[in-house]
Design an enzyme around this catalytic site. Structure first.
Site, mmCIF file in Angstrom:
data_model
loop_
_atom_site.group_PDB
_atom_site.id
_atom_site.type_symbol
_atom_site.label_atom_id
_atom_site.label_comp_id
_atom_site.label_asym_id
_atom_site.label_seq_id
_atom_site.Cartn_x
_atom_site.Cartn_y
_atom_site.Cartn_z
ATOM 1 C CG ASP A 35 -1.775 -1.181 1.419
ATOM 2 O OD1 ASP A 35 -1.948 -1.632 2.562
ATOM 3 O OD2 ASP A 35 -2.236 -1.680 0.399
ATOM 4 C CG ASP A 41 -0.540 5.297 6.483
ATOM 5 O OD1 ASP A 41 -0.624 5.207 5.236
ATOM 6 O OD2 ASP A 41 -1.475 5.072 7.261
ATOM 7 C CD GLU A 64 -2.057 -2.142 7.887
ATOM 8 O OE1 GLU A 64 -2.080 -1.083 7.233
ATOM 9 O OE2 GLU A 64 -3.056 -2.679 8.375
ATOM 10 C CD GLU A 65 1.341 1.781 7.496
ATOM 11 O OE1 GLU A 65 0.108 1.639 7.420
ATOM 12 O OE2 GLU A 65 2.105 1.766 6.499
ATOM 13 C CG ASP A 83 -3.921 -0.405 10.486
ATOM 14 O OD1 ASP A 83 -4.806 -0.837 9.717
ATOM 15 O OD2 ASP A 83 -3.190 0.568 10.204
ATOM 16 C CG LEU A 85 -4.289 7.117 10.324
ATOM 17 C CD1 LEU A 85 -4.903 7.408 11.684
ATOM 18 C CD2 LEU A 85 -3.563 8.327 9.771
ATOM 19 C CG ASP A 86 -8.030 0.341 9.173
ATOM 20 O OD1 ASP A 86 -9.205 0.646 8.897
ATOM 21 O OD2 ASP A 86 -7.418 -0.583 8.631
ATOM 22 C CD GLU A 227 -6.180 -4.061 8.469
ATOM 23 O OE1 GLU A 227 -6.183 -2.935 7.927
ATOM 24 O OE2 GLU A 227 -6.005 -5.125 7.825
HETATM 25 P P1 FBP Z 1 -5.479 0.237 5.585
HETATM 26 O O1 FBP Z 1 -5.714 1.690 5.424
HETATM 27 O O2 FBP Z 1 -4.946 -0.132 6.891
HETATM 28 O O3 FBP Z 1 -4.711 -0.360 4.440
HETATM 29 O O4 FBP Z 1 -6.956 -0.438 5.626
HETATM 30 C C1 FBP Z 1 -7.464 -1.239 4.836
HETATM 31 C C2 FBP Z 1 -8.882 -0.773 4.489
HETATM 32 O O5 FBP Z 1 -8.891 0.553 4.082
HETATM 33 C C3 FBP Z 1 -9.898 -0.995 5.605
HETATM 34 O O6 FBP Z 1 -9.994 0.058 6.495
HETATM 35 C C4 FBP Z 1 -11.199 -1.139 4.805
HETATM 36 O O7 FBP Z 1 -12.165 -1.922 5.454
HETATM 37 C C5 FBP Z 1 -10.738 -1.780 3.524
HETATM 38 O O8 FBP Z 1 -9.326 -1.582 3.432
HETATM 39 C C6 FBP Z 1 -11.387 -1.156 2.320
HETATM 40 O O9 FBP Z 1 -11.037 -1.947 1.236
HETATM 41 P P2 FBP Z 1 -11.781 -1.762 -0.174
HETATM 42 O O10 FBP Z 1 -11.365 -0.397 -0.657
HETATM 43 O O11 FBP Z 1 -11.240 -2.873 -1.018
HETATM 44 O O12 FBP Z 1 -13.242 -1.893 0.060
#
Ligand code: FBP
Length: 282
Positions: A35, A41, A64-65, A83, A85-86, A227
């Protein structure tokens, strides 16, 4: 354990300030999952590592980072995975995001999680702590204190669905199942941020959040340590269930730190529906 939760409170207050005033643009770097990181982040990750480095109870941390785990205190009792900043991709469109923490003993296996905490950075800053019960706190920004609000519990059955993943890649039986929930009157609630999406279903008493395996991602997208396991713990302590389509998510053991798993979180009624549909596919 209390020192860890107090450190998380300090992290949440500092990250909330950073979200308000720091640059929301993309950084030049990627995380282990490929990512593109946003600057926040990295800033959030640095804040957490700095605060956790002061806690003698923590043996090891993993973010996660970051690719690898970082040993902190030989005599520490806990392993903490987080994580920072999710949903950070939602920052520049000013939607709610969050931080997620899983606190483990002896290893990062689902069965070894002993507490989970998440923070929602939304119109207000709220923190949910799951140990023996699930408790909601709200940040009083003037006092810089988290104030207890109430204990959280899931009902047997809800009326909200948060369906993650790329719909054209969904397995047909999964699409049919999600369509049937909407035919039964469930309402769509999906922002693309795991923390606010699961927070809404928890606070409104129930429903289903699903990020399944699919043609493009047979093992789903969401990471077990950072997560999936923390939210599985929160939902189970709140009286709900959390599965990968057939098995309890907390029965899983990742082979690698950044492994992902298909995941379904919800109230009993909705998870039984998922088990019913997915068991026919075995
Ligand atoms: P990160 O920002 O930690 O990579 O989070 C992943 C995430 O954004 C979740 O928060 C969310 O539920 C999912 O991915 C959304 O995925 P998609 O865009 O495929 O629906």
């Amino acid at each position: 354990m209390t020192d860890i939760i107090n450190a998380i409170k300090k992290c949440a207050i500092r990250i909330n300030e950073a979200i308000k005033y720091e640059d929301t643009s993309k950084a030049e770097s990627e995380n282990k999952s490929g990512d593109i990181q946003v600057k926040l982040d990295v800033i959030s990750d640095d804040i957490i590592e700095e605060e956790f480095s002061k806690v003698a109870d923590i043996k090891e941390i993993v973010s996660e980072e970051k690719e690898d785990a970082l040993k902190l205190n030989e005599n520490g009792k806990y392993f903490v995975a987080y994580d920072p900043l999710d949903g950070s991709s939602l920052i520049d469109v000013n939607l709610s995001v969050g931080s997620i923490f899983g606190i483990y003993k002896n290893s990062y296996d689902g069965a070894n999680i002993v507490a989970a905490v998440y923070v929602v950075y939304g119109p207000r800053v709220e923190m949910v702590v799951a140990r023996d019960v699930v408790e909601l706190f709200k940040l009083d920004e003037k006092k810089g204190e988290f104030i207890f609000q109430k204990e959280l519990k899931l009902n047997e059955k809800g009326n909200l669905v948060g369906p993650g993943g790329t719909q054209k890649e969904w397995y047909s039986f999964h699409k049919e199942m999600i369509d049937n929930f909407f035919k039964d009157g469930y309402r769509l609630r999906y922002s693309g941020g795991m923390v606010p999406d699961l927070h809404q279903i928890l606070l409104k008493g129930g429903g289903l959040f699903a990020y399944p395996g699919a043609n493009d991602k047979p093992n789903g997208k969401l990471r077990m340590l950072f997560e999936v396991f923390p939210f599985a713990y929160v939902y189970k302590i709140a009286g709900g269930l959390a599965i990968d389509g057939s098995d309890d998510l907390l029965s899983l053991s990742p082979k690698h730190l950044h492994d992902t798993a298909p995941c379904f979180f919800g109230s009993d009624y909705e998870i039984q529906k998922v088990l019913e549909v997915y068991s026919k596919r075995k």
